[in-house]
Design a protein around this motif. Structure first.
Motif, PDB file in Angstrom:
ATOM      1  N   THR A  23       0.842  -1.212   0.000  1.00 30.85           N
ATOM      2  CA  THR A  23       0.000   0.000   0.000  1.00 30.85           C
ATOM      3  C   THR A  23       0.871   1.254   0.000  1.00 30.85           C
ATOM      4  OG1 THR A  23      -1.813  -1.149   1.096  1.00 30.85           O
ATOM      5  CG2 THR A  23      -1.786   1.246   1.304  1.00 30.85           C
ATOM      6  N   GLN A  48      -7.376   0.580   0.211  1.00 32.51           N
ATOM      7  CA  GLN A  48      -7.562  -0.663   0.977  1.00 32.51           C
ATOM      8  C   GLN A  48      -8.636  -0.468   2.043  1.00 32.51           C
ATOM      9  OE1 GLN A  48      -3.890  -2.100   2.536  1.00 32.51           O
ATOM     10  NE2 GLN A  48      -4.815  -3.802   3.637  1.00 32.51           N
ATOM     11  N   ASP A  81      -6.282  -1.855  -4.675  1.00 32.07           N
ATOM     12  CA  ASP A  81      -5.703  -2.313  -3.405  1.00 32.07           C
ATOM     13  C   ASP A  81      -6.697  -3.205  -2.665  1.00 32.07           C
ATOM     14  OD1 ASP A  81      -4.209  -2.688  -1.132  1.00 32.07           O
ATOM     15  OD2 ASP A  81      -3.775  -0.563  -0.814  1.00 32.07           O
ATOM     16  N   GLU A  82      -6.546  -4.498  -2.844  1.00 28.72           N
ATOM     17  CA  GLU A  82      -7.360  -5.511  -2.156  1.00 28.72           C
ATOM     18  C   GLU A  82      -8.863  -5.322  -2.359  1.00 28.72           C
ATOM     19  OE1 GLU A  82      -6.288  -6.931   1.671  1.00 28.72           O
ATOM     20  OE2 GLU A  82      -4.245  -6.195   1.521  1.00 28.72           O
TER      21      GLU A  82
HETATM   22 MG   LIG Z   1      -1.942  -2.794   2.239  1.00 27.49          MG
END
Ligand SMILES: [Mg+2]
Ligand SMILES: Nc1ncnc2c1ncn2[C@@H]1O[C@H](COP(=O)(O)OP(=O)(O)OP(=O)(O)O)[C@@H](O)[C@H]1O
Length: 250
Positions: free
Chosen positions: A44, A86, A162-163
């Motif tokens: 991240t 995230q 991000d995820e």
């Molecule tokens: Mg992360």
């Protein structure tokens, strides 16, 4: 062909911690790069450095032929880079449609045009039926998908995820994977995908970059990375490697 994104020797320090430590890699136009590694590896942080939310202590980021190191996020976004976060927490009273429209307003000042475009994007992400709901009424996974719609509204050349699959069930992961492929194929968007859900990242990615303790420990084709002893030791574990080998063999 020159790379769309070129990261060279990127280093980001928090106190005594090198969250990113001399990271170098490139992403070609039209590629999907998977970014994996254990919790705290610096994934991240790397997104924050690329998109202008962090200023790296050392190194450069070149995007679409320009040095963008240290530029503020809104200028980088205008050049055609979008991202999701995230930890996404939807606030305020916006509906799903209005949230998606926010991204479209970076390309048009016309509310009616933004509305049409946002509806189109919600449609192919399978969110059309939810358009008029307040976004805060959606589960976190749904909110993340709306964040993806907002990011697409900016019409990015490069999209950093991000995820986005965190918290989804296997059926939903399959749908999301189809939606990401659609974005990639129909709109020609280049992608960097941070993900702990291995079936998603290994199936989608052309190449995979592996971080551990802020450093690149491996990069290559998904099957190469899955067999790399350093990656197995740091992140994947023997069990995954054995399963992946089994699935990949004819
Ligand atoms: Mg992360
Ligand atoms: N703003 C900050 N201030 C201080 N330390 C930070 C900050 N942001 C991240 N870190 C630290 O930097 C390291 C890398 O964090 P980062 O969030 O980039 O990891 P990650 O690979 O995204 O992990 P995860 O898979 O858990 O999301 C961690 O040790 C984290 O605690």
């Amino acid at each position: 062909m020159p790379a769309l994104l070129e990261v060279t020797d990127l280093t980001k320090v928090f106190g005594g911690l090198r969250a990113n430590d001399g990271i170098s890699f490139t992403v070609g136009a039209g590629e999907i790069l998977g970014l994996i590694g254990p919790n705290g590896a610096g994934k991240t942080t790397l997104f924050h450095c690329i998109t202008g939310f962090h200023r790296p202590e050392r190194g450069t980021v070149r995007f679409d032929g320009r040095d963008i190191t240290g530029l503020p996020p809104h200028r980088i976004a205008r050049m055609g880079m979008a991202r999701t976060f995230q930890t996404y927490v939807a606030g305020g009273d916006l509906t799903v449609l209005e949230t998606a429209m926010v991204g479209c307003f970076s390309r048009t000042a016309s509310p009616s045009r933004a509305r049409i475009r946002a509806r189109e994007i919600l449609g192919f992400l399978g969110l059309a039926d939810l358009a008029d709901l307040p976004i805060r009424d959606l589960p976190v996974a749904g909110q993340k998908r709306v964040a993806l719609a907002t990011a697409l509204g900016t019409e990015p050349k490069l999209l950093l995820l991000d995820e986005v699959a965190a918290g989804l069930n296997p059926g939903e992961i399959g749908e999301l994977m189809d939606a990401i492929r659609h974005v990639h194929e129909e709109r020609g968007v280049t992608l960097i995908v941070i993900e702990h859900v291995m079936e998603l990242v290994m199936n989608l990615s052309d190449r995979v970059l592996v971080l551990d303790s802020g450093r690149v420990i491996a990069q290559g084709l998904p099957q190469e990375v899955a067999h790399d002893p350093a990656v197995i030791r740091a992140y994947l574990g023997e069990k995954y490697a054995a399963r992946y080998l089994e699935e990949a063999s004819p």
